[in-house]
Design a protein around this motif. Structure first.
Motif, mmCIF file in Angstrom:
data_model
loop_
_atom_site.group_PDB
_atom_site.id
_atom_site.type_symbol
_atom_site.label_atom_id
_atom_site.label_comp_id
_atom_site.label_asym_id
_atom_site.label_seq_id
_atom_site.Cartn_x
_atom_site.Cartn_y
_atom_site.Cartn_z
ATOM 1 N N LYS A 47 70.944 28.798 39.512
ATOM 2 C CA LYS A 47 71.987 29.548 38.973
ATOM 3 C C LYS A 47 72.818 29.020 37.880
ATOM 4 N N TYR A 48 73.064 27.859 37.887
ATOM 5 C CA TYR A 48 73.961 27.299 36.892
ATOM 6 C C TYR A 48 73.175 27.323 35.525
ATOM 7 N N MET A 49 71.889 26.878 35.629
ATOM 8 C CA MET A 49 70.996 26.973 34.304
ATOM 9 C C MET A 49 70.854 28.419 33.824
ATOM 10 N N GLU A 50 70.751 29.331 34.755
ATOM 11 C CA GLU A 50 70.679 30.791 34.245
ATOM 12 C C GLU A 50 72.123 31.125 33.613
ATOM 13 N N LEU A 51 73.281 30.701 34.040
ATOM 14 C CA LEU A 51 74.528 31.155 33.451
ATOM 15 C C LEU A 51 74.401 30.341 31.981
ATOM 16 N N ASN A 52 73.920 29.043 31.891
ATOM 17 C CA ASN A 52 73.895 28.505 30.500
ATOM 18 C C ASN A 52 73.168 29.314 29.422
ATOM 19 N N LEU A 53 71.706 29.510 30.001
ATOM 20 C CA LEU A 53 70.794 30.118 29.345
ATOM 21 C C LEU A 53 71.136 31.566 28.896
ATOM 22 N N SER A 54 71.888 32.192 29.728
ATOM 23 C CA SER A 54 72.490 33.673 29.446
ATOM 24 C C SER A 54 73.561 33.512 28.299
ATOM 25 N N GLN A 55 74.245 32.647 28.456
ATOM 26 C CA GLN A 55 75.437 32.221 27.123
ATOM 27 C C GLN A 55 74.537 32.237 25.851
ATOM 28 N N LYS A 56 73.501 31.257 25.896
ATOM 29 C CA LYS A 56 72.897 30.968 24.643
ATOM 30 C C LYS A 56 72.176 32.228 24.151
ATOM 31 N N LYS A 57 71.524 32.889 25.093
ATOM 32 C CA LYS A 57 70.999 34.133 24.823
ATOM 33 C C LYS A 57 72.006 35.045 24.196
ATOM 34 N N LEU A 58 73.073 35.266 24.695
ATOM 35 C CA LEU A 58 74.195 36.334 24.304
ATOM 36 C C LEU A 58 74.459 35.658 22.755
ATOM 37 N N ARG A 59 74.983 34.364 22.394
ATOM 38 C CA ARG A 59 75.105 33.746 21.306
ATOM 39 C C ARG A 59 73.887 34.394 20.216
ATOM 40 N N LEU A 60 72.869 34.059 20.718
ATOM 41 C CA LEU A 60 71.899 34.275 19.581
ATOM 42 C C LEU A 60 71.611 35.929 19.458
ATOM 43 N N LYS A 61 71.809 36.815 20.409
ATOM 44 C CA LYS A 61 71.814 38.206 20.031
ATOM 45 C C LYS A 61 72.640 38.438 19.094
ATOM 46 N N ASN A 62 74.017 37.863 19.251
ATOM 47 C CA ASN A 62 74.981 38.370 18.295
ATOM 48 C C ASN A 62 74.844 37.506 16.811
ATOM 49 N N GLN A 63 74.308 36.465 16.789
ATOM 50 C CA GLN A 63 73.884 35.479 15.650
ATOM 51 C C GLN A 63 72.675 36.430 14.660
ATOM 52 N N ILE A 64 71.441 36.744 15.314
ATOM 53 C CA ILE A 64 70.622 37.474 14.607
ATOM 54 C C ILE A 64 71.010 38.590 13.647
ATOM 55 N N PRO A 65 71.829 39.746 14.420
ATOM 56 C CA PRO A 65 72.118 40.814 13.471
ATOM 57 C C PRO A 65 73.226 40.129 12.242
ATOM 58 N N GLN A 66 73.907 39.270 12.367
ATOM 59 C CA GLN A 66 74.714 38.611 11.250
ATOM 60 C C GLN A 66 73.732 37.974 10.352
ATOM 61 N N ILE A 67 72.887 37.279 10.659
ATOM 62 C CA ILE A 67 71.950 36.689 9.660
ATOM 63 C C ILE A 67 71.212 37.898 8.953
ATOM 64 N N THR A 68 70.512 38.738 9.525
ATOM 65 C CA THR A 68 69.899 39.916 8.833
ATOM 66 C C THR A 68 70.847 40.465 8.100
ATOM 67 N N GLN A 69 71.955 40.855 8.554
ATOM 68 C CA GLN A 69 72.986 41.346 7.522
ATOM 69 C C GLN A 69 73.276 40.593 6.211
ATOM 70 N N THR A 70 73.306 39.197 6.464
ATOM 71 C CA THR A 70 73.529 38.493 5.255
ATOM 72 C C THR A 70 72.606 38.375 4.373
ATOM 73 N N LEU A 71 71.406 38.476 4.670
ATOM 74 C CA LEU A 71 69.824 38.410 4.128
ATOM 75 C C LEU A 71 70.007 39.684 3.420
ATOM 76 N N GLU A 72 70.307 40.983 3.715
ATOM 77 C CA GLU A 72 70.294 42.074 3.030
ATOM 78 C C GLU A 72 71.265 41.961 1.936
ATOM 79 N N ILE A 73 72.271 41.364 2.239
ATOM 80 C CA ILE A 73 73.477 41.413 1.322
ATOM 81 C C ILE A 73 72.931 40.504 0.013
ATOM 82 N N LEU A 74 72.251 39.412 0.542
ATOM 83 C CA LEU A 74 71.494 38.251 -0.785
ATOM 84 C C LEU A 74 70.557 39.210 -1.447
ATOM 85 N N ARG A 75 69.780 39.996 -0.949
ATOM 86 C CA ARG A 75 68.752 40.729 -1.556
ATOM 87 C C ARG A 75 69.229 41.734 -2.416
ATOM 88 N N HIS A 76 70.346 42.240 -2.066
ATOM 89 C CA HIS A 76 70.957 43.318 -2.956
ATOM 90 C C HIS A 76 71.706 42.388 -4.217
#
Length: 185
Positions: A47-76
């Protein structure tokens, strides 16, 4: 999945097969309570491991759209650097606070790297770095998903094992009560 697998190996004290009797004869399983306590401890670690992995997953799910948006701006910006006219844009000052700006054509950008660190890059270098970061984040997200699936399997296995030990103990006590009742009569 390597992290989860390593911890699983260190926690492994023998999963129950269909033969609970042989499991209960192993060292450390003197009573059903001790075996259940160990299984519960293992369950809590999962359960403890699941909590830590879920938090990492949430951070990555937030990070990926930010990186994608920044890449779009750079391409523009890459397209606009060939022109002489400034780019009209709005940029984020704070949460829900934007400022209008005219950005002259440039071949340099500044990227926040985290921990209050910002570095200047050429647009091409920044794009390569962000593409690499996006690829890494996507790969890490896939690995986290696999790890979480593995943990869900471990939850189920541990819960089943706990039920088997509990049922084994109920049957054992029932047999003992039956034997003591027969010997009294």
């Amino acid at each position: 999945m390597e992290t989860v697998m390593a911890l699983t190996v260190s926690l492994d004290f023998g999963f129950l097969q269909e033969d609970v009797d042989s499991f209960m004869k192993q060292p450390g399983n003197e009573t059903a309570d001790s075996a259940l306590r160990k299984l519960d401890e293992q369950y809590q670690k999962y359960k403890y491991m699941e909590l830590n992995l879920s938090q990492k997953k949430l951070r990555l799910k937030n990070q990926i759209p930010q990186i994608t948006q920044t890449l779009e701006i750079l391409r523009h910006m890459q397209k606009k650097k060939e022109t002489t006219e400034p780019m009209d844009t709005h940029f984020l000052l704070a949460d829900s606070v934007y400022c209008k700006a005219l950005v002259p054509p440039t071949d340099k950008v500044c990227l926040w790297l985290g921990a209050n660190v910002m570095l200047e890059y050429d647009i091409d270098e920044a794009q390569a770095l962000l593409e690499k970061n996006l690829s890494t984040a996507s790969r890490n997200l896939e690995t986290l998903e696999e790890d979480l699936d593995f943990l869900r399997d471990q939850f189920t296995t541990t819960e089943v094992n706990m039920a088997r030990v509990y049922n084994w103990d109920v049957k054992r006590r029932s047999r003992e009560n039956l034997k003591s009742a027969e010997s009294k009569s």
